[in-house]
Design an enzyme around this catalytic site. Sequence first.
Site, PDB file in Angstrom:
ATOM      1  N   ASP A 325     -32.194  -7.055 -25.741  1.00  0.00           N
ATOM      2  CA  ASP A 325     -33.624  -7.333 -25.886  1.00  0.00           C
ATOM      3  C   ASP A 325     -34.040  -8.549 -25.057  1.00  0.00           C
ATOM      4  OD1 ASP A 325     -32.582  -5.837 -28.050  1.00  0.00           O
ATOM      5  OD2 ASP A 325     -34.241  -6.365 -29.359  1.00  0.00           O
ATOM      6  N   GLU A 466     -30.431   5.499 -28.965  1.00  0.00           N
ATOM      7  CA  GLU A 466     -29.223   5.429 -29.810  1.00  0.00           C
ATOM      8  C   GLU A 466     -28.976   6.680 -30.633  1.00  0.00           C
ATOM      9  OE1 GLU A 466     -29.791   1.800 -32.032  1.00  0.00           O
ATOM     10  OE2 GLU A 466     -28.896   0.584 -30.435  1.00  0.00           O
ATOM     11  N   LYS A 580     -34.899   8.278 -29.534  1.00  0.00           N
ATOM     12  CA  LYS A 580     -35.380   7.163 -30.348  1.00  0.00           C
ATOM     13  C   LYS A 580     -36.351   6.278 -29.566  1.00  0.00           C
ATOM     14  CE  LYS A 580     -33.676   3.129 -32.868  1.00  0.00           C
ATOM     15  NZ  LYS A 580     -32.521   2.293 -33.191  1.00  0.00           N
ATOM     16  N   GLN A 581     -36.059   6.018 -28.309  1.00  0.00           N
ATOM     17  CA  GLN A 581     -36.846   5.030 -27.560  1.00  0.00           C
ATOM     18  C   GLN A 581     -36.762   5.317 -26.074  1.00  0.00           C
ATOM     19  OE1 GLN A 581     -33.611   2.480 -29.153  1.00  0.00           O
ATOM     20  NE2 GLN A 581     -34.309   1.035 -27.595  1.00  0.00           N
TER      21      GLN A 581
HETATM   22  C1  BGC Z   1     -32.735  -0.575 -30.801  1.00  0.00           C
HETATM   23  C2  BGC Z   1     -31.957  -1.384 -29.790  1.00  0.00           C
HETATM   24  C3  BGC Z   1     -32.287  -2.850 -29.970  1.00  0.00           C
HETATM   25  C4  BGC Z   1     -32.031  -3.277 -31.395  1.00  0.00           C
HETATM   26  C5  BGC Z   1     -32.440  -4.708 -31.639  1.00  0.00           C
HETATM   27  C6  BGC Z   1     -32.419  -1.081 -32.196  1.00  0.00           C
HETATM   28  O1  BGC Z   1     -33.184  -0.398 -33.123  1.00  0.00           O
HETATM   29  O2  BGC Z   1     -32.398   0.785 -30.699  1.00  0.00           O
HETATM   30  O3  BGC Z   1     -32.288  -0.968 -28.491  1.00  0.00           O
HETATM   31  O4  BGC Z   1     -31.533  -3.613 -29.112  1.00  0.00           O
HETATM   32  O5  BGC Z   1     -32.752  -2.455 -32.278  1.00  0.00           O
HETATM   33  O6  BGC Z   1     -33.798  -4.893 -31.402  1.00  0.00           O
END
Ligand code: BGC
Length: 779
Positions: A325, A466, A580-581
């Site tokens: 992050d 993820e 997810k993202q």
């Molecule tokens: C995300 C990660 C992120 C982490 C901390 C997770 O839910 O999938 O990409 O680094 O949260 O923010």
Amino acid sequence: MNWTVSERSFEPGRITTNGNKYMTGNGYMGFRGVLEEFGKEQLTAVTLAGVYDRAGDKWREPVNAPNGMFTVVSCDGKVLSVLETEPLAHLQSLELRAAVHRRETVFSIRDGGQVTLTAERFVSMDQLHVLAGKWTIHSTVDCRIEIETGIDGEVWDINGPHLFEQRNQLKEGVLLATAVTGELQLPVAVAEQADFAFAEQRIHGEGALRTVSFDAKAGETYEWYKYVAVFTGLDMEGEPAVQAVRTVRAAAEAGYAELLAAHCRKWEERWLSSDVVIEGDDDAQFALRYSIYQLLIIAPTLSEKVSIPARGLSGQVYKGAVFWDTEMFMLPFFLHSDPGIARNLMMYRIHTLDGARRKAAEYGYLGAFYAWESQDSGDDACTLFNVNDVFTGRPMRTYFRDKQVHISADVVHGIWQYIQFTGDDSMLADGGAEVIWECARFLYSYAYYNPVKKRYEILDVTGPDEYHERINNNAFTNALVQETLEIALRTAGLLQDKYPAVYAELAGQFAHGPFLAEFTDMLEHFYVPQPDPETLVIEQFDRYLKLEEVALAELKSRVINKHEYWGGGNGLATTTRILKQADVVLMLNLFKGKFSKEVKQANWEFYEPRTEHGSSLSPCIYALVAADIGLPDWGYPYFMRTATVDLTGESKQYVGDLYIGGTHPAANGGAWMAAVLGFAGLQFDGITAVMNPALPKAWKAVELPVVLRGDSFRLQISREEITVTAAPDNSEAVAFAGFGGEPELCGPGIQLRLRAQGKAQEAELQISSEMQGRFTQKS
Ligand code: BGC
């Protein structure tokens, strides 16, 4: 323009979210947005940056210090606390400009009387170990008031206890609470001094609390102050207790008004170098300013040995760990506004290289495999069983720790960004080159040479999404690995040129390889997934398109338990194309120069409907790419969602039975990126600052300060015109190009106008005195 977050009622159900929303802090410590009478049940926390502890075999997490602001007021024996009595009126507010937290609560007392309590506090940005507060009490009838105030040693812990040998002492009017942490035996000291001009104090609670009782006269206002100092063994060689007492005395001596004035001056400087003004959209303006505020209160100004955890300093969630992050979502803000902090963030990775080496060795690889969840030593705090299955209660095997190998490439990306952007290549000699090469060595050792296809591939990884673990050739990961190899080779050239002795030493260290020859070979034969010639879609990973095609709404309707985890072995999303993202789209944003508008748009349109945005890191990326392809109004809702995440508190609070609430610094940084790098369209490659604005409908202009190669500029960016104003004491000219025009040099004290229509027009104007005031004075 509104600079205040506030609410005019007390909702017990909002105690936790307000703890995040009304946070104050200064990078050394975070103070949750609690009320003064709150205790650990209300998640009160003074979270210390970079101080970690493990209790038994539980997760290691940051240490919360005792709360020196604790205060409870009673009237005629009745406790005036929102937790016990519904107040007649209540206001909680946070003034962003000066980072001051306030509350004003009116309680009804006997005979129709009313008592109004106010409290104001700040975590000093001037003296990073100091907190200060001012209280007032006003009653409409004569009554007997009792104030109990001091240090609450009952701290909130998720996986504690962390403080042992807790002791309270009284040192000539100063209350001192000391303890040592369990694992590292670090001393922690909190000193408190209170200033009551109107009544005597009585110390009790074995030295932790002081009581003041007095007869309050109807209509009178009684005012008092409190000063708190926090130190730990990480801050110094000597005794933190001695330093805490000394500091709190000096603070009380200086007095509240003087401390507040110094604090405000520091905040003024911070805003001067970071505030982004949006003309035409008050909601966006407020949310963006709030996001910037959240970044400023957690920025490590003191130390290059701490970075920013994924939940900032809002408590112990996510183990207070530093994730990718920081590099990918927060670093750009600091690069543009305060490169010194950007340097600290990247130096943290250099200081934690040994932990990354240990992790690589643990898995049988070479080089440096950075921690997915990094703390003080760089060893990975991430567990193999990160989530509990809500149906069976059993731990689920997750592969965040083992397979998100992109983290090492992200670290390299961050270091290179810093060097390119600031021109400060001394970081390479200060350990940066070693990190870059160790990461490249790790990725080389992780790669698989496919003898049939005669190419290197990256197999068995988890990308940003993820929900799909242990997949092959994730486009994002491969693109970043490619970049790491390129950077590793460029580093060699740079070092040979400028730091030959460092080069010679490191080249000797890596003489047995893999080193430059292997990196070159891998780069020449490296596979990075490319857009499909017909659809232009880049497949997220091998066989992704073979997964079940299902609409997000349909997948949501399959949910049995609202906290169930969508990834892992049996996750709802695992067998589908739902992600997810942002993953491929994030890659397109990072390497925007490499892909056509058509490819970006095709992938945006393909992946967005399939993205859950289950991470707060996701929406800002869709805003950035939408702006990049000239469709800012597509991006706008994603920007707003990102910028308001800590205002609304609407984010995932649980994964399985794991509480993951807190602030969202990556989203805060993402909001800044979407506004500045996206909508205002700013891009600086270390030589030329290019601006291709794509402003959302309502936005008339964006104005912001930037520091480019150590020089300060203000940019005013509208659809028709860009004005660049260089600070008079800048050291050199920087090139600016706007609206696709040719670069123009902007020297010290010059104002440059770039127009959308026709050729960019250069104009040298005298800078008005008003504009001069908008530059931070160089020290
Ligand atoms: C995300 C990660 C992120 C982490 C901390 C997770 O839910 O999938 O990409 O680094 O949260 O923010």
